[in-house]
Design an enzyme around this catalytic site. Structure first.
Site, PDB file in Angstrom:
ATOM      1  N   HIS A  72       0.898  -1.295   0.189  1.00 19.48           N
ATOM      2  CA  HIS A  72      -0.081   0.006  -0.024  1.00 19.48           C
ATOM      3  C   HIS A  72       0.861   1.437   0.137  1.00 19.48           C
ATOM      4  O   HIS A  72       0.364   2.424  -0.182  1.00 19.48           O
ATOM      5  CB  HIS A  72      -1.015   0.038   1.052  1.00 19.48           C
ATOM      6  N   ASP A 127      -1.936   2.103  -4.706  1.00 25.13           N
ATOM      7  CA  ASP A 127      -3.264   2.633  -4.232  1.00 25.13           C
ATOM      8  C   ASP A 127      -4.383   1.556  -4.272  1.00 25.13           C
ATOM      9  O   ASP A 127      -4.558   0.773  -5.067  1.00 25.13           O
ATOM     10  CB  ASP A 127      -3.729   3.822  -4.658  1.00 25.13           C
TER      11      ASP A 127
END
Length: 427
Positions: free
Chosen positions: A398, A402
């Site tokens: 992450h 995204d």
């Protein structure tokens, strides 16, 4: 009589130390020249260390799981002559020939041999011991008060099952017998409390796996996205292709189709086919698609790599996948075949469950998990129809991927797998 000191040899390529993963001898064992004494593992290979002399083992300088520095004393051997010089710092020819490409399925580690085992503290005894038949020939364990009460009640303590510490008979045990009119309780058979604890030292490949998983979970903030995929059309196509395959063409599983779908998906979303150097703060996006396939072996989990999947047909993917999986399971895969992946597939086959949370293969940024395929009822607008459904559980780094991009990537895979003809369309 002499004494020969065998030092940890230099196993080459700048390696300064190695992990001891196996002893083949113990103090007091006779050895002969060229007999394998131990096995050590570096980051690149497992090496067997032979004895340069014949004699008897006097001392071992490390335990399984220890890290041994090059030139450190490893074994002392009593020889018939005046002893000899330790091995030279470079790897001798006999040792060089003993280098095996990892992974090697290590045999169970022997007990510690350099010092007597430390006594273990006894496990705490349960408040109620397992019910066993009393030994009528032995004097039962009981306090004077319990003995007096039993005598007054006309109960033979030899027929009472003690549930106190070490089988001691307590007032509670007497109460149970008295409640039955003095009839002893029947013994309980089959169900026994177990207190044994087995200690297994984490060594070799298992230690490497533990270190890799710890690194991945401690440094990568995972986001996992799960999507349901209708595999009915693909399964029909796979059955047809397997039925019509020719010559040496391998049997197709789902994985070659997923590999080809990955190639097409990353061509549109190249961010997931990447390596993140978090020390330098640089993302390396690769044009080549090197797919790691998480494979369970007798020694533990390994990840052989199908290189340049973008240049392979579905049959070629299947053949290379079969070859690498067999090499990994037999411990013959080379280092090049076990490194360099840019994205990984994790599949447990029929054990895949409904959902999983796969751990990213550091330093990659994405892993695709394959769950179990099952026939489920699906509403088509007018009725429920049976469809072959499989979930994909995919994890992403992450820091660089995204949530929107992760979802877009998985949805593209879903489209390709649900309409498998698109997998074969060029361009």
């Amino acid at each position: 009589m002499g004494e020969f000191v065998l030092k940890m040899p230099d196993v080459g390529e700048g390696v300064a130390e190695a992990e001891l993963v196996e002893w083949h001898v113990k103090p007091g064992d006779p050895v002969r020249e060229d007999m394998v004494l131990a096995a050590v593992m570096t980051d690149k290979a497992t090496v067997e260390i032979p004895s340069p002399v014949s004699g008897k083992v006097l001392w071992l300088g490390a335990e399984v799981g220890d890290t041994v520095a090059v030139k450190a004393p490893l074994v002392r051997i009593e020889t018939a002559g005046d002893g000899g010089e330790p091995l030279p710092d470079s790897v001798p020819e006999a040792l060089a020939e003993a280098v095996l490409e990892e992974p090697v399925a290590a045999t169970p580690a022997p007990a510690k041999v350099t010092s007597p085992p430390k006594p273990q503290s006894p496990a705490p005894k349960p408040a109620l011991a397992p019910r066993q038949m009393p030994d009528v020939s032995a004097k039962p364990l009981a306090s004077p008060a319990v003995r007096l009460r039993a005598k007054e009640s006309g109960i033979d303590l030899r027929q009472v099952i003690g549930r106190g510490p070490a089988g001691r008979i307590t007032h509670d045990d007497l109460d149970l017998v008295i409640s039955r009119g003095g009839e002893p309780l029947p013994p309980q058979t089959g169900l026994m409390r177990k207190t044994a604890v087995e200690e297994i030292k984490v060594t070799g490949l298992r230690r490497r796996i533990a270190e890799k998983m710890s690194l991945s979970t401690s440094r990568i903030p995972h986001i996992t996205y799960v999507e349901e995929v209708d595999m009915t059309a693909l399964e029909d196509l796979r059955a047809t292709m397997n039925r019509d395959r020719k010559g040496e063409q391998p049997k197709l599983t789902i994985l070659p189709f997923l590999m080809r779908a990955l190639v097409k998906a990353v061509a549109e979303l190249s961010g997931v086919n990447a390596i993140f150097d978090d020390h330098a703060g640089i993302i390396h996006r690769h044009a080549a698609v090197h797919i790691g396939i998480a494979t369970q072996t007798p020694a533990g989990l390994t990840v052989p790599v199908v290189r340049h999947a973008e240049a392979r047909s579905i049959w070629d993917c299947a053949g290379e996948l079969n070859r690498l999986a067999e090499a990994a399971r037999t411990g013959t895969a080379t280092r090049d075949e076990l490194t360099g992946s840019t994205i990984t597939i994790s599949s447990l086959g029929a054990l895949g469950g409904i959902v999983s949370t796969p751990v990213i293969n550091h330093p990659e940024v994405a892993i695709v998990g394959v769950n179990k395929l099952a026939v489920r009822p699906v509403w088509d607008g007018t009725q429920f129809v049976p469809r072959k459904i499989m979930n994909l559980s995919s994890s992403f780094d992450h820091r660089v991927i995204d949530g929107w991009d992760a979802a877009t990537f998985v949805q593209r895979l879903k489209t390709l797998l649900e309409t498998p003809a698109l997998i074969f369309v060029e361009g």
